[in-house]
Design a protein around this motif. Structure first.
Motif, short mmCIF file in Angstrom:
data_model
loop_
_atom_site.label_atom_id
_atom_site.label_comp_id
_atom_site.label_asym_id
_atom_site.label_seq_id
_atom_site.Cartn_x
_atom_site.Cartn_y
_atom_site.Cartn_z
N UNK A 320 0.83 -1.20 0.00
CA UNK A 320 0.00 0.00 0.00
C UNK A 320 0.87 1.26 0.00
N UNK A 321 1.91 1.27 0.80
CA UNK A 321 2.75 2.46 0.93
C UNK A 321 3.81 2.57 -0.18
N UNK A 322 4.04 1.50 -0.91
CA UNK A 322 5.06 1.51 -1.94
C UNK A 322 6.42 1.03 -1.45
N UNK A 323 6.54 0.75 -0.14
CA UNK A 323 7.82 0.32 0.41
C UNK A 323 8.24 -1.03 -0.17
N UNK A 324 7.29 -1.88 -0.47
CA UNK A 324 7.61 -3.20 -1.02
C UNK A 324 8.34 -3.08 -2.35
N UNK A 325 7.95 -2.10 -3.17
CA UNK A 325 8.60 -1.92 -4.47
C UNK A 325 10.03 -1.42 -4.31
N UNK A 326 10.28 -0.65 -3.27
CA UNK A 326 11.61 -0.05 -3.09
C UNK A 326 12.66 -1.03 -2.57
N UNK A 327 12.22 -2.20 -2.11
CA UNK A 327 13.17 -3.16 -1.59
C UNK A 327 14.12 -3.62 -2.70
N UNK A 328 15.37 -3.73 -2.34
CA UNK A 328 16.42 -4.22 -3.26
C UNK A 328 16.57 -3.34 -4.51
N UNK A 329 16.17 -2.07 -4.40
CA UNK A 329 16.38 -1.12 -5.50
C UNK A 329 17.36 -0.04 -5.05
N UNK A 330 18.09 0.48 -5.99
CA UNK A 330 19.01 1.56 -5.69
C UNK A 330 18.23 2.79 -5.23
N UNK A 346 -9.95 11.19 -3.86
CA UNK A 346 -10.66 11.06 -5.14
C UNK A 346 -9.94 10.08 -6.07
N UNK A 347 -8.92 9.40 -5.56
CA UNK A 347 -8.20 8.42 -6.36
C UNK A 347 -7.04 9.03 -7.11
N UNK A 348 -5.93 8.31 -7.18
CA UNK A 348 -4.74 8.83 -7.84
C UNK A 348 -3.85 7.68 -8.27
N UNK A 349 -3.23 7.81 -9.44
CA UNK A 349 -2.27 6.82 -9.93
C UNK A 349 -0.89 7.22 -9.43
N UNK A 350 -0.24 6.31 -8.70
CA UNK A 350 1.08 6.60 -8.15
C UNK A 350 2.20 6.32 -9.14
N UNK A 351 3.43 6.63 -8.76
CA UNK A 351 4.57 6.38 -9.64
C UNK A 351 4.80 4.89 -9.92
N UNK A 352 4.16 4.01 -9.15
CA UNK A 352 4.25 2.57 -9.42
C UNK A 352 3.11 2.10 -10.30
N UNK A 353 2.33 3.06 -10.85
CA UNK A 353 1.22 2.80 -11.78
C UNK A 353 0.03 2.09 -11.13
#
Length: 616
Positions: A320-330, A346-353
């Motif tokens: 939910x927070x996006x922390x999972x995507x940041x793991x093992x990334x520079x 109102x809903x929003x598309x994040x940088x992780x799409x």
């Protein structure tokens, strides 16, 4: 009145008509008698004797021919004929003229069928030749789980007309590859997504997969979908459910609807759009999500996650927070996602799409949902519980006596894992059950709770919670009657009741109840020592995996996690509390469950006593 000018290139054929008929035509188109007379004078219209046609003549035609009494269909026919003759008389016709001529001819033909139908002896075959011949050949068997184009259109209209504002936002975002929605309890999310999936299956033929914490919870989707189809006369059957429609070629495969619990064996090997219900409350989310994501690997499939919030310790929280995507990334590849209510209301598309949306109970009310009284909910639930269940706040269980992840590990799929329990039967379970009751305290208005559980069948076995009920606004006699009615379906050998306050009256009535003959009604009176023993026993049972309940019973998890370790007023002793103003009422389901667990000795080995009385 302004006299209409002839269309460019149109001959003046209108004045070649019978003046009497043309006067009638103008009258049926809304002209007055005086206006018609002026129009005739303007264009020099005369009768067969060459005399001008004055107003009295037109008035007499109107009266004698009863223009006002003509049926609407006759007036429409007259207009069609005038327009058709005008177009036919044109020397140079355009492509649009020929299209209009064809449409006018078909309209005249249709009106002729209506006239035949209205005559004595008319029948449906006059209107539709197919109807007239429908019994002439072999009758076709109705298609199973099939929607006609008309039924599909009507179902979609019903759906869209009934949406709240926030559901309209979900509909507008339905083509997002991944949606993740944090929502309040009881705002119609399961209802909405069941309907959305059905519409998508009908229109596109895509498979739909419903994942829930248990099979029973997943079947809520199925129940909704069956009810929706009945609105347009379609009876849906099957599990998985196969759906076809006139909107897609017959040779295409039927859309498959699968209703799954979080069982890895049943979740493997399927492909389609998937809907993951209450994903913040499932055990082993990481493993299950790998399977679920595999179902929607192809770009044509859509993934939808929606849930009330649970604990920040839940494995889904980093997604939910996006922390999972940041793991093992520079560091330069990492992203930051604003998951505040202000950013996602109102809903929003994040940088992780991923399209994220938060809808709390106040958002739902502002969006038109009038199904609840927020002030009453705030009174009924403790502030932290209200914030978690209705305002989309995650729980921090670091101070809880029971850890969230330990509690959700107790969840199971009761329809699959408990073959000896049938909740729909008159006698759901043939063996003995135990029950615990935490009464309502009149002075603070908390809920009362009843828990029914099967004790272990073998030494060290599991306690299985079959039912839980919460009561509010009942006096002690009504509470006792309710308990008697529920327990009458079981062979209950033990019932533990908190006998303080209102509970004293409930206990006395149940202890003397003839309907509970053979059931030992234990009187429990709380003290610091007793509370500590109850907590210690429950912690031991839970950590050893000896407590089980259907994964859809999210309120049991919330109740246990809400109990926190704290100091007494004197500051000299430790106690456990969970409620507003220092009371321990809103964890009622947890305390009721612990009344059951306390009937087994702390070591879980000795034979339980038939009666139990705990005095402060």
């Amino acid at each position: 009145m302004t006299t209409p000018s002839p269309q460019p290139g149109a001959p003046s054929v209108m004045w070649q008509f019978d003046p009497r008929r043309h006067a009638r035509s103008l009258y049926w188109r809304g002209w007055g008698v005086t206006q018609i007379a002026e129009e005739f004078a303007l264009h020099g219209v005369v009768n067969d004797k060459g005399a001008a046609i004055a107003r009295p003549t037109i008035e007499s035609w109107k009266q004698r021919d009863r223009w006002d009494d003509a049926p609407s269909i006759r007036k429409i026919e007259d207009g069609l004929e005038i327009r058709l003759l005008t177009l036919i008389a044109k020397d140079k016709k355009t492509g649009g003229d020929y299209v209009e001529i064809d449409a006018l001819n078909r309209s005249i033909e249709s009106l002729a069928k209506v006239r035949r139908y209205e005559q004595p002896g008319g029948h449906a075959g006059d209107l539709n030749g197919k109807v007239a011949n429908r019994n002439s050949g072999p009758r076709k068997k109705p298609k199973k789980n099939h929607f006609t184009a008309e039924q599909a259109a009507e179902l979609k209209r019903i759906f869209l007309d009934g949406l709240y504002d926030y559901q309209h936002r979900w509909w507008q975002a339905k083509d997002q590859r991944t949606r993740m929605i944090l929502k309040s309890r009881q705002i119609g999310a399961t209802y909405y997504f069941a309907f959305e999936a059905l519409i998508d299956a009908i229109e596109t033929g895509r498979n739909q997969i419903f994942l829930s914490a248990s099979k029973a919870q997943a079947h809520q989707f199925r129940s909704y979908i069956v009810s929706f189809a009945k609105l347009v006369g379609v009876a849906l059957t099957g599990d998985p459910m196969l759906i076809t429609s006139d909107l897609r070629p017959e040779e295409e495969a039927a859309a498959e609807l699968h209703f799954l619990g979080t069982n890895f064996r049943t979740a493997q090997g399927r492909h389609g759009n998937f809907y993951f219900d209450e994903f913040f409350w499932v055990h082993s989310f990481e493993e299950l999500n790998k399977v679920a994501s595999g179902m929607a690997t192809h770009t044509k499939w859509r993934k939808t996650y929606f849930s009330t919030p649970s604990s920040i310790a839940h494995p889904a929280h980093p997604y939910w927070t996006g922390e999972r995507r940041n793991r093992r990334r520079k560091k330069e590849e990492q992203i930051k996602i604003d998951v505040s209510h202000a950013a996602l209301a109102i809903g929003s598309v994040g940088p992780d799409r991923i399209w994220r949306n938060i809808v709390n109970v106040r958002d739902a009310e502002a969006g038109g949902c009038d199904l609840f009284d927020i002030a009453e909910l705030e009174d009924e639930y403790a502030p932290d519980e209200f914030a978690n269940l209705f305002m989309c706040d995650f729980v921090d269980d670091t101070l809880s006596a029971f850890k969230f992840n330990d509690m959700i590990a107790c969840g199971c799929d009761s329809l699959i894992d408990w073959p000896d329990f049938n909740p729909e039967a008159a006698r759901p379970y043939k063996h003995l059950v135990w029950a615990g009751y935490d009464p309502q305290e009149s002075e603070n208005g908390d809920n009362a709770a009843l828990v029914i559980a099967a004790p272990p069948l073998i030494e060290g076995g599991q306690f299985r919670i079959f039912e839980r009920h919460q009561l509010r606004g009942l006096d002690f006699e009504q509470q006792a009657e309710f308990i008697e009615a529920i327990l009458s379906r079981y062979n209950c050998s033990y019932l533990g009741v908190d006998a303080k306050g209102v509970g004293a009256g409930v206990y006395q009535l149940l202890a003397k109840s003839k309907k509970l003959a053979g059931c030992s009604v234990a009187k429990i009176e709380y003290s610091l020592e007793i509370k500590a023993q109850m907590i210690m026993k429950a912690q031991n049972v839970i950590r050893r995996g000896r407590l089980a309940f259907d994964s859809g019973m999210l309120d049991i998890v919330s109740a246990f996690v809400s109990i926190k370790k704290t100091l007494t007023t004197s500051g000299r002793n430790i106690t456990f509390k969970a409620g507003r103003g220092g009371t321990d009422g809103h964890a009622d389901l947890a305390w009721a469950a612990m009344h059951v667990l306390m009937n087994e000795p702390l070591d879980g080995k000795e034979q339980p006593k038939g009666t139990m009385e705990i005095i402060e």
